[in-house]
Design a protein around this motif. Structure first.
Motif: not given
Length: 117
Positions: A89-117
């Motif tokens: 078992n190598n649980p650390k191999s599946a953990v994203p790096g620092k930059q990828m974690a930041e990108r995923a957080a930004k993407k999740a925040a954009r997805a949760e924000a309602p689309a402004e029209e």
């Protein structure tokens, strides 16, 4: 003396060929060894029977007297049925790096924000 069963590299550049050897753990990888126990040729197909050839009887004797196989040799012995398969078992191999974690957080925040029209 700590005795190991490990690979010793041979062959030329980009054409590896390994010997499975019994050696003192303090010796260098391709240095002096006590006994040659088999060969491993990674250039052959994975289903080729000549890819890994070992003297299993001698290896069983050495394991009974306390020789320790390296990880790669242990995998060969597991596939040959000499050793029991152990869970890896190598649980650390599946953990994203620092930059990828930041990108995923930004993407999740954009997805949760309602689309402004």
């Amino acid at each position: 003396m700590a005795v190991k069963i490990r690979l010793a590299r041979g062959g030329s550049k980009k054409r590896p060929h390994y010997s499975i050897v019994l050696t003192d753990s303090r010796n260098p990888r391709d240095g002096r060894f006590l006994e040659k126990l088999g060969v491993y040729d990674p250039m052959l197909a994975k289903d080729d029977e000549k890819r890994v050839v070992m003297n299993l009887d001698r290896i069983k004797e050495l394991l009974a007297t306390g020789a320790q196989p390296t990880d790669r040799v242990a995998r060969f012995l597991e596939s040959a049925g000499v050793l029991d398969k152990k869970a890896r078992n190598n649980p650390k191999s599946a953990v994203p790096g620092k930059q990828m974690a930041e990108r995923a957080a930004k993407k999740a925040a954009r997805a949760e924000a309602p689309a402004e029209e």
